[in-house]
Write a protein that holds these residues in place. Structure first.
Motif, PDB file in Angstrom:
ATOM      1  N   GLN A 181       0.806  -1.219   0.000  1.00 54.27           N
ATOM      2  CA  GLN A 181       0.000   0.000   0.000  1.00 54.27           C
ATOM      3  C   GLN A 181       0.839   1.269   0.000  1.00 54.27           C
ATOM      4  OE1 GLN A 181      -3.480   0.456   2.297  1.00 54.27           O
ATOM      5  NE2 GLN A 181      -4.247  -1.602   1.927  1.00 54.27           N
ATOM      6  N   ARG A 182       1.973   1.254   0.675  1.00 52.16           N
ATOM      7  CA  ARG A 182       2.792   2.465   0.682  1.00 52.16           C
ATOM      8  C   ARG A 182       3.397   2.732  -0.690  1.00 52.16           C
ATOM      9  NH1 ARG A 182       2.422   4.407   5.486  1.00 52.16           N
ATOM     10  NH2 ARG A 182       2.009   3.003   7.235  1.00 52.16           N
ATOM     11  N   SER A 183       3.752   1.687  -1.394  1.00 48.82           N
ATOM     12  CA  SER A 183       4.224   1.855  -2.764  1.00 48.82           C
ATOM     13  C   SER A 183       3.121   2.451  -3.641  1.00 48.82           C
ATOM     14  CB  SER A 183       4.667   0.502  -3.337  1.00 48.82           C
ATOM     15  OG  SER A 183       4.909   0.588  -4.723  1.00 48.82           O
ATOM     16  N   LYS A 184       1.905   1.906  -3.537  1.00 50.29           N
ATOM     17  CA  LYS A 184       0.793   2.411  -4.347  1.00 50.29           C
ATOM     18  C   LYS A 184       0.496   3.862  -3.995  1.00 50.29           C
ATOM     19  CE  LYS A 184      -1.173   0.001  -6.588  1.00 50.29           C
ATOM     20  NZ  LYS A 184      -2.262  -0.885  -6.206  1.00 50.29           N
ATOM     21  N   ALA A 185       0.539   4.190  -2.701  1.00 48.39           N
ATOM     22  CA  ALA A 185       0.263   5.563  -2.276  1.00 48.39           C
ATOM     23  C   ALA A 185       1.295   6.534  -2.848  1.00 48.39           C
ATOM     24  CB  ALA A 185       0.238   5.638  -0.750  1.00 48.39           C
ATOM     25  N   ARG A 186       2.548   6.130  -2.859  1.00 47.29           N
ATOM     26  CA  ARG A 186       3.588   7.009  -3.422  1.00 47.29           C
ATOM     27  C   ARG A 186       3.334   7.286  -4.899  1.00 47.29           C
ATOM     28  NH1 ARG A 186       6.954   3.829   0.066  1.00 47.29           N
ATOM     29  NH2 ARG A 186       7.459   2.380  -1.633  1.00 47.29           N
ATOM     30  N   GLN A 187       2.910   6.275  -5.631  1.00 49.47           N
ATOM     31  CA  GLN A 187       2.654   6.467  -7.057  1.00 49.47           C
ATOM     32  C   GLN A 187       1.390   7.289  -7.284  1.00 49.47           C
ATOM     33  OE1 GLN A 187       5.923   5.410  -7.339  1.00 49.47           O
ATOM     34  NE2 GLN A 187       5.107   5.342  -9.412  1.00 49.47           N
ATOM     35  N   LEU A 188       0.385   7.107  -6.448  1.00 44.32           N
ATOM     36  CA  LEU A 188      -0.824   7.933  -6.554  1.00 44.32           C
ATOM     37  C   LEU A 188      -0.477   9.408  -6.346  1.00 44.32           C
ATOM     38  CD1 LEU A 188      -3.370   5.729  -4.587  1.00 44.32           C
ATOM     39  CD2 LEU A 188      -3.606   6.412  -6.975  1.00 44.32           C
ATOM     40  N   ALA A 205       2.491  10.763  -6.801  1.00 42.27           N
ATOM     41  CA  ALA A 205       3.364  11.212  -7.884  1.00 42.27           C
ATOM     42  C   ALA A 205       2.580  11.563  -9.139  1.00 42.27           C
ATOM     43  CB  ALA A 205       4.403  10.135  -8.194  1.00 42.27           C
ATOM     44  N   THR A 206       1.479  10.862  -9.384  1.00 40.84           N
ATOM     45  CA  THR A 206       0.665  11.134 -10.571  1.00 40.84           C
ATOM     46  C   THR A 206      -0.339  12.258 -10.341  1.00 40.84           C
ATOM     47  OG1 THR A 206      -0.983   9.466  -9.930  1.00 40.84           O
ATOM     48  CG2 THR A 206       0.832   8.738 -11.359  1.00 40.84           C
ATOM     49  N   GLY A 207      -0.494  12.697  -9.104  1.00 37.04           N
ATOM     50  CA  GLY A 207      -1.458  13.733  -8.789  1.00 37.04           C
ATOM     51  C   GLY A 207      -2.867  13.228  -8.575  1.00 37.04           C
ATOM     52  N   ALA A 208      -3.034  11.903  -8.427  1.00 31.50           N
ATOM     53  CA  ALA A 208      -4.368  11.326  -8.290  1.00 31.50           C
ATOM     54  C   ALA A 208      -4.871  11.313  -6.855  1.00 31.50           C
ATOM     55  CB  ALA A 208      -4.369   9.896  -8.834  1.00 31.50           C
ATOM     56  N   ALA A 209      -4.010  11.593  -5.887  1.00 30.81           N
ATOM     57  CA  ALA A 209      -4.413  11.565  -4.483  1.00 30.81           C
ATOM     58  C   ALA A 209      -3.445  12.382  -3.653  1.00 30.81           C
ATOM     59  CB  ALA A 209      -4.458  10.128  -3.961  1.00 30.81           C
ATOM     60  N   LEU A 210      -3.908  12.799  -2.497  1.00 32.36           N
ATOM     61  CA  LEU A 210      -3.032  13.302  -1.453  1.00 32.36           C
ATOM     62  C   LEU A 210      -2.834  12.184  -0.448  1.00 32.36           C
ATOM     63  CD1 LEU A 210      -4.257  16.941  -0.677  1.00 32.36           C
ATOM     64  CD2 LEU A 210      -2.275  16.222  -2.009  1.00 32.36           C
ATOM     65  N   VAL A 211      -1.642  12.046   0.065  1.00 30.63           N
ATOM     66  CA  VAL A 211      -1.340  10.975   1.007  1.00 30.63           C
ATOM     67  C   VAL A 211      -1.247  11.548   2.416  1.00 30.63           C
ATOM     68  CG1 VAL A 211       0.350   9.221   1.688  1.00 30.63           C
ATOM     69  CG2 VAL A 211      -0.161   9.604  -0.743  1.00 30.63           C
ATOM     70  N   CYS A 212      -1.920  10.879   3.343  1.00 30.83           N
ATOM     71  CA  CYS A 212      -1.874  11.232   4.763  1.00 30.83           C
ATOM     72  C   CYS A 212      -1.337  10.032   5.521  1.00 30.83           C
ATOM     73  CB  CYS A 212      -3.273  11.590   5.258  1.00 30.83           C
ATOM     74  SG  CYS A 212      -3.381  11.895   7.036  1.00 30.83           S
ATOM     75  N   GLU A 213      -0.250  10.198   6.220  1.00 34.78           N
ATOM     76  CA  GLU A 213       0.376   9.076   6.914  1.00 34.78           C
ATOM     77  C   GLU A 213      -0.276   8.764   8.254  1.00 34.78           C
ATOM     78  OE1 GLU A 213       2.450   7.022   5.753  1.00 34.78           O
ATOM     79  OE2 GLU A 213       3.116   8.036   3.929  1.00 34.78           O
ATOM     80  N   ASP A 214      -0.929   9.751   8.886  1.00 37.61           N
ATOM     81  CA  ASP A 214      -1.494   9.527  10.215  1.00 37.61           C
ATOM     82  C   ASP A 214      -2.755  10.364  10.380  1.00 37.61           C
ATOM     83  OD1 ASP A 214      -2.096   9.138  12.883  1.00 37.61           O
ATOM     84  OD2 ASP A 214      -0.040   9.395  13.586  1.00 37.61           O
ATOM     85  N   ALA A 215      -3.898   9.703  10.372  1.00 35.38           N
ATOM     86  CA  ALA A 215      -5.174  10.410  10.500  1.00 35.38           C
ATOM     87  C   ALA A 215      -5.318  11.107  11.848  1.00 35.38           C
ATOM     88  CB  ALA A 215      -6.327   9.424  10.310  1.00 35.38           C
ATOM     89  N   ARG A 216      -4.607  10.616  12.847  1.00 37.94           N
ATOM     90  CA  ARG A 216      -4.762  11.175  14.191  1.00 37.94           C
ATOM     91  C   ARG A 216      -4.128  12.554  14.322  1.00 37.94           C
ATOM     92  NH1 ARG A 216      -2.005   6.109  16.963  1.00 37.94           N
ATOM     93  NH2 ARG A 216      -0.668   6.606  15.168  1.00 37.94           N
TER      94      ARG A 216
END
Length: 344
Positions: free
Chosen positions: A280-287, A289-300
């Motif tokens: 999942q972390r690999s997929k999140a990095r690519q998302l 990089a492509t501008g398809a998502a913002l990544v949040c590492e910790d919802a808290r």
């Protein structure tokens, strides 16, 4: 000429494997038999083989407990009655039905078993760094590979020969025709196969954004003091429609969640979960990089007012480039061509 059947092994962990299998089978002219654990009554019109559940053994924890095993296998317990019955059921089906192909989603062991039983295999590749010996040998033994995502989301370290052998097939998800988006709504999506959503974290997020309505679908930890703008819905049958209608979607980087969000073109805050092979972390990095998502590492600890304001300004074109509305039909045609073109 009678066209031979195709077997599709469906892993029991998480919901994505079964969803992909059904999406492909829907376009495969009735030729795919779904093979998996506890799938009786859950395959619709598609034929199936229900396998004995190897997890019923006393003390089962998903590990094989052996000090040594062949390098090409991840899981090879000794003297396991459940494994013996599963292997017997699969090889009996192969002997009786003479399949043209076995699609394996996913298991290095089942892929090797099918190959040993003289059946051509098509292995589903999940994301992340799958460059260990069992994965690479299963890929090498396969006639073809399938990735249920766009090539741009593949891990950069994936070997070139694996990429060349791979048919990339994004869009293997249920799609919704639901009309109307509630721009003030935030939908938190939890998938099967992971940890329960931390309800307390979402309660804090909802309190920090009183102008938005938060809803949680999937598993969630208890919420004894939920704010009035937060609703916990649990498991629902219309997840695709709820995603399509949400102003913003928050969810993991699992293939099912990501595929549904991309199909709906909704602003996406991705919360990658820890998974083997950095999936999942690999997929999140690519998302990201492509501008398809913002990544949040910790919802808290996230600054939710700022994060939500930022993500809803994203252009959906980046998501459209990673989706294929005809992905299931295109992949089914590819699989049928493999089955008929090489083995008749």
């Amino acid at each position: 000429m009678t066209r031979r059947p195709i077997g599709y092994y469906v892993h029991h962990h998480g919901a994505g494997h079964a969803a992909r299998a059904s999406a492909i089978a829907d376009h495969a002219e009735g030729r795919i038999t779904l093979i998996g654990t506890n799938i009786a009554g859950r395959t619709g019109v598609h034929p199936y083989l229900d396998l004995p559940d190897d997890r019923l053994a006393p003390g089962f924890d998903g590990r094989d407990g052996t000090t040594e095993r062949p390098a090409a296998l991840h899981y090879a317990p000794l003297d396991h009655e459940g494994i013996r019955h599963r292997v017997a059921a699969i090889t009996h089906w192969i002997a009786e039905n003479r399949p043209a192909l076995m699609i394996v989603d996913v298991s290095c062991e089942i892929a090797m078993l099918a190959r040993l039983a003289s059946v051509a295999t098509v292995c589903v590749r999940l994301g992340g760094r799958r460059d260990d010996v069992p994965h690479l040998e299963a890929f090498r033994a396969a006639t073809a590979l399938i990735a249920p995502f766009a090539e741009a989301l593949d891990d950069p370290a994936t070997p070139d020969w694996v990429r060349r052998k791979t048919f990339y097939a994004p869009g293997l998800v249920q799609r919704s025709n639901a009309a109307g988006v509630d721009p003030a709504s935030v939908l938190v999506v939890g998938g099967r196969g992971g940890a329960a959503i931390d309800g307390a974290a979402w309660a804090r997020a909802a309190r920090a954004t009183p102008d938005r309505t938060w809803r949680i679908i999937g598993d969630s930890t208890p919420l004894p003091d939920a704010p009035p703008n937060l609703e916990v819905l649990g498991w629902v049958d219309d997840a695709a429609a709820r995603i399509a209608c949400a102003g913003i979607v928050v969810g993991s980087a699992g293939d099912g969640v990501v595929g549904a969000v991309l199909a709906a073109r909704r602003p996406f805050v991705c919360l990658p979960e820890d998974r083997p092979f950095d999936e999942q972390r690999s997929k999140a990095r690519q998302l990201a990089a492509t501008g398809a998502a913002l990544v949040c590492e910790d919802a808290r600890t996230a600054d939710w007012p700022s994060l939500l304001a930022l993500v809803e300004r994203r252009d959906s074109a980046a998501q459209a480039a990673l989706d294929d509305p005809d992905g299931a039909a295109r992949l089914a045609a590819h699989v049928l061509a493999l089955a008929d073109g090489e083995r008749g």
